[in-house]
Every structure is written in structure tokens, then in C-alpha cells.
Design an enzyme around this catalytic site. Structure first.
Site, PDB file in Angstrom:
ATOM      1  N   ARG A 144      51.384  53.849 126.451  1.00 40.29           N
ATOM      2  CA  ARG A 144      50.367  54.088 127.338  1.00 40.29           C
ATOM      3  C   ARG A 144      50.230  55.297 127.917  1.00 40.29           C
ATOM      4  O   ARG A 144      51.517  55.896 128.159  1.00 40.29           O
ATOM      5  CB  ARG A 144      50.476  52.968 128.360  1.00 40.29           C
ATOM      6  CG  ARG A 144      50.543  51.436 127.870  1.00 40.29           C
ATOM      7  CD  ARG A 144      50.612  50.661 128.876  1.00 40.29           C
ATOM      8  NE  ARG A 144      51.038  49.241 128.570  1.00 40.29           N
ATOM      9  CZ  ARG A 144      51.759  48.718 128.061  1.00 40.29           C
ATOM     10  NH1 ARG A 144      53.048  49.196 127.977  1.00 40.29           N
ATOM     11  NH2 ARG A 144      52.034  47.425 127.528  1.00 40.29           N
ATOM     12  N   LYS A 168      57.624  48.133 133.266  1.00 42.14           N
ATOM     13  CA  LYS A 168      58.217  46.726 133.693  1.00 42.14           C
ATOM     14  C   LYS A 168      59.680  46.824 133.568  1.00 42.14           C
ATOM     15  O   LYS A 168      60.001  45.479 133.272  1.00 42.14           O
ATOM     16  CB  LYS A 168      57.408  45.906 133.181  1.00 42.14           C
ATOM     17  CG  LYS A 168      55.821  45.799 133.543  1.00 42.14           C
ATOM     18  CD  LYS A 168      55.247  44.846 132.787  1.00 42.14           C
ATOM     19  CE  LYS A 168      53.464  45.082 133.108  1.00 42.14           C
ATOM     20  NZ  LYS A 168      52.731  43.938 132.151  1.00 42.14           N
ATOM     21  N   HIS A 237      43.220  55.087 126.260  1.00 38.06           N
ATOM     22  CA  HIS A 237      43.994  53.936 125.111  1.00 38.06           C
ATOM     23  C   HIS A 237      43.509  54.084 123.932  1.00 38.06           C
ATOM     24  O   HIS A 237      44.291  53.395 122.801  1.00 38.06           O
ATOM     25  CB  HIS A 237      43.507  52.522 126.075  1.00 38.06           C
ATOM     26  CG  HIS A 237      44.662  51.833 126.340  1.00 38.06           C
ATOM     27  ND1 HIS A 237      45.780  52.283 127.102  1.00 38.06           N
ATOM     28  CD2 HIS A 237      44.875  50.507 126.108  1.00 38.06           C
ATOM     29  CE1 HIS A 237      46.413  51.064 127.390  1.00 38.06           C
ATOM     30  NE2 HIS A 237      46.068  50.288 126.824  1.00 38.06           N
ATOM     31  N   ARG A 240      46.475  54.925 121.364  1.00 32.22           N
ATOM     32  CA  ARG A 240      47.175  53.674 121.474  1.00 32.22           C
ATOM     33  C   ARG A 240      46.799  52.770 120.361  1.00 32.22           C
ATOM     34  O   ARG A 240      47.476  52.095 119.518  1.00 32.22           O
ATOM     35  CB  ARG A 240      47.552  53.146 122.836  1.00 32.22           C
ATOM     36  CG  ARG A 240      48.429  51.827 122.925  1.00 32.22           C
ATOM     37  CD  ARG A 240      48.491  51.552 124.508  1.00 32.22           C
ATOM     38  NE  ARG A 240      49.026  50.135 124.267  1.00 32.22           N
ATOM     39  CZ  ARG A 240      50.360  49.745 124.463  1.00 32.22           C
ATOM     40  NH1 ARG A 240      51.253  50.865 124.180  1.00 32.22           N
ATOM     41  NH2 ARG A 240      50.752  48.767 124.695  1.00 32.22           N
ATOM     42  N   HIS A 263      54.478  44.906 123.882  1.00 31.20           N
ATOM     43  CA  HIS A 263      53.752  43.713 124.338  1.00 31.20           C
ATOM     44  C   HIS A 263      54.786  42.384 124.525  1.00 31.20           C
ATOM     45  O   HIS A 263      55.665  42.341 123.586  1.00 31.20           O
ATOM     46  CB  HIS A 263      52.564  43.328 123.038  1.00 31.20           C
ATOM     47  CG  HIS A 263      51.476  44.256 123.098  1.00 31.20           C
ATOM     48  ND1 HIS A 263      50.624  44.150 121.956  1.00 31.20           N
ATOM     49  CD2 HIS A 263      50.917  44.816 124.064  1.00 31.20           C
ATOM     50  CE1 HIS A 263      49.523  45.243 122.369  1.00 31.20           C
ATOM     51  NE2 HIS A 263      49.680  45.623 123.563  1.00 31.20           N
ATOM     52  N   TYR A 272      44.881  43.655 116.522  1.00 28.93           N
ATOM     53  CA  TYR A 272      44.745  44.624 115.684  1.00 28.93           C
ATOM     54  C   TYR A 272      44.540  44.189 114.189  1.00 28.93           C
ATOM     55  O   TYR A 272      43.929  44.856 113.381  1.00 28.93           O
ATOM     56  CB  TYR A 272      45.889  45.522 116.014  1.00 28.93           C
ATOM     57  CG  TYR A 272      45.999  46.039 117.260  1.00 28.93           C
ATOM     58  CD1 TYR A 272      44.968  47.279 117.590  1.00 28.93           C
ATOM     59  CD2 TYR A 272      47.136  45.895 118.107  1.00 28.93           C
ATOM     60  CE1 TYR A 272      45.072  47.859 118.778  1.00 28.93           C
ATOM     61  CE2 TYR A 272      46.937  46.320 119.382  1.00 28.93           C
ATOM     62  CZ  TYR A 272      46.041  47.326 119.688  1.00 28.93           C
ATOM     63  OH  TYR A 272      45.858  47.861 120.933  1.00 28.93           O
TER      64      TYR A 272
END
Length: 291
Positions: A144, A168, A237, A240, A263, A272
Site C-alpha cells: 500500500r 497493523k 492503489h 497494488r 490480507h 483478483y
């Protein structure tokens, strides 16, 4: 309106919801309250039929399915609070039928468009070397933009050909193809030492020598889109999405792509597969003589 203020206080003090979440819930609830006033009802009197009627009213006003679904989620949260506070015995929003949200497939660049975009930064000055390295790294790793600008020099291992990315509180390691390694090496060895201010750890810095901002990168990528004459709208994005779709189309498995993208749920990566299947279907319909 007292109920809305009490609910807002509950979200802020007890649930510790973010300011954006509180604002969104209160906005949805205030709009629903106005609708009820037109119907001669209060928030405490609404039932499932009224809420479904409200959803239909929103749809009739041209609101998207995503907006209607979000509004219903806000009402469910509000009436859950009313039940827990002893102000109602039931949650009328719980039984309301939600509108199915069609998930839009992300836009990606073709292989030719990627090559064209990556070729735009001219490696003749500091900005050109830096921008070329940023675009190559984004397409090489699929990270990202927020992760890109958060990278420090120590997160890149050029000798081994990979980066360490943090999101995160989780770390993931992503390989780099040779062209990206070269672009980053040229920038790190020959350009960044002259650009970065003393004590700056950021891998990518602006022309003032400080960490690149998201807004700064947005302007850069839009400028190169315009320069390349690419019609597809490029967002931060886009590379990506293109990274993931191109890997999948060339034989990579979903689990590996999921890990590289960071993810937490495989369902986020499966979109995708839908995208690649749709592209194949389009090619088939255009090229097959009997399609």
C-alpha cells in the site's frame, strides 16, 4: 434528539469508537430521525417495516446499495444499544432485509500500461531516480502507499532482494525483482544521501529531505499518468491491484498473493481471481470466432 446524544456518548466513552465511526453513525441516525419525523414517528416507535421502508426511500433518492447497507448497520448498532440500555425489548433493524452490495472489480493496468508508467520518470536528476525507484518498488511488491511512505532504509535488504513491510503490528517479507533492486540501489546509493536531511530514516523523502507524504505521492503518480497518456484512472492503489492480478494471471497461487498483500482474509484476495476470469472471458468473447 436526546437519544442520539446519549448514543453518541455511548459510542465515544464506552465503545471507544473512532471519531470517523461516531460521525458516520450519528449522521446516519440523524437522517433516519428526520425521515421518521415526516412519518409522524419517533426513534423509539420504529419497527422493521418502517426501517425497510426507509431503505427503499434511500434507494429511491439515488443512494447506492453500499450507502443503504451502511445506514442499516448504523441503525442495528443504535437499536442494539437501546436494547442493552433497557429502552426497547427488540432490535427492529435486526430483521430488516439488507440490499446486496455488488462488489466492484478493481481497475488494473495492462502489462503495456505498467511498462509505460514505469518508464516515465527520467533518471537524469534526483527526482527522476527517486520516482523511478518508488514506482518500481510499488509494482514489485504490491504494498500500500501508506506502507511505501512508512518504509525506512533499514527495511530494505538489497543484497538479498527483499523488503520488510509493517502493517497493523504485523511484519511480512516481500521479494523484489532485479529491475526494482537496481532502481532502489541507484536511488539509495547515489541520490538519497544528498536529499535526506540529517537524522531522517525514511527510505523515500521529498525534495525538502523529509519523509514523503501520501498527498505528495498522489501528485507524483497522477503527473506520470498524464505524461504517459494512460486513459485508465490511476490511484495510489492501482499498482497494488495490478501487481496481484498479474501475478495470478501468470500462475501464482492465491495464498502466496494473500501473504504478500497482507490480507488477513483470503476472501479479500479472491476478488483478483474474479478479475482475471473476467479479463479472460472478455478476450474469449472478442477473439473466438463462434463467441
Amino acid at each position: 434528539m436526546d437519544l442520539i446524544e446519549e448514543f453518541k456518548s455511548y459510542l465515544t466513552t464506552e465503545k471507544k469508537s473512532s471519531a470517523n465511526t461516531v460521525s458516520s453513525y450519528v449522521r446516519d441516525l440523524t437522517q433516519f430521525h428526520r425521515y421518521l419525523q415526516g412519518e409522524g414517528l419517533s426513534l423509539a416507535e420504529a419497527d422493521t417495516d418502517v426501517i425497510e421502508g426507509y431503505d427503499s426511500w434511500l434507494t429511491g433518492k439515488g443512494k447506492s446499495a453500499a450507502t443503504v447497507t451502511r445506514s442499516l448497520a448504523s441503525l442495528k448498532c443504535f437499536y442494539n444499544w437501546m436494547v442493552s440500555a433497557g429502552l426497547r425489548e427488540d432490535n427492529p433493524a435486526q430483521g430488516a432485509k439488507s440490499i446486496k452490495v455488488e462488489r466492484k472489480l478493481p481497475q488494473i493496468l495492462t502489462n503495456q500500461e505498467v511498462e509505460l508508467l514505469l518508464a516515465q520518470p527520467q533518471c537524469v536528476d534526483q527526482k527522476g531516480y527517486r520516482d523511478h525507484a518508488m514506482l518500481e518498488l510499488l509494482y514489485a511488491t504490491g504494498i500500500r502507499v501508506s506502507e511505501l511512505i512508512s518504509l525506512d532504509v533499514e527495511h530494505v535488504n538489497l543484497a538479498a532482494g527483499f523488503i520488510r513491510c509493517f502493517s497493523k503490528n504485523k511484519e511480512r517479507t516481500i521479494p523484489l525483482y532485479p529491475g526494482a533492486v537496481k532502481a532502489i540501489s541507484d536511488y539509495v546509493r547515489n541520490v538519497r544521501p544528498q536529499l535526506a536531511v540529517e537524522g531522517e530514516h525514511a527510505l523515500f523523502v521529498n525534495m525538502n529531505g523529509e519523509r514523503m507524504s501520501r498527498q505528495g505521492f498522489w501528485k507524483i503518480i497522477k503527473g506520470y499518468q498524464e505524461k504517459a497518456g494512460i486513459k485508465t484512472d490511476i490511484t495510489p492503489h492501482t499498482l497494488r491491484h495490478s501487481f496481484a492480478a498479474h501475478l495470478l494471471a501468470n500462475g501464482a497461487d492465491l495464498r502466496s498473493i494473500q501473504e504478500m498483500l497482507g490480507h488477513s482474509d483470503i476472501s479479500s484476495t479472491q476478488i483478483y481471481a474474479q478479475l482475471v476470469n473476467q479479463k479472460l472471458k472478455d478476450v474469449y468473447n472478442k477473439a473466438h470466432p463462434k463467441a
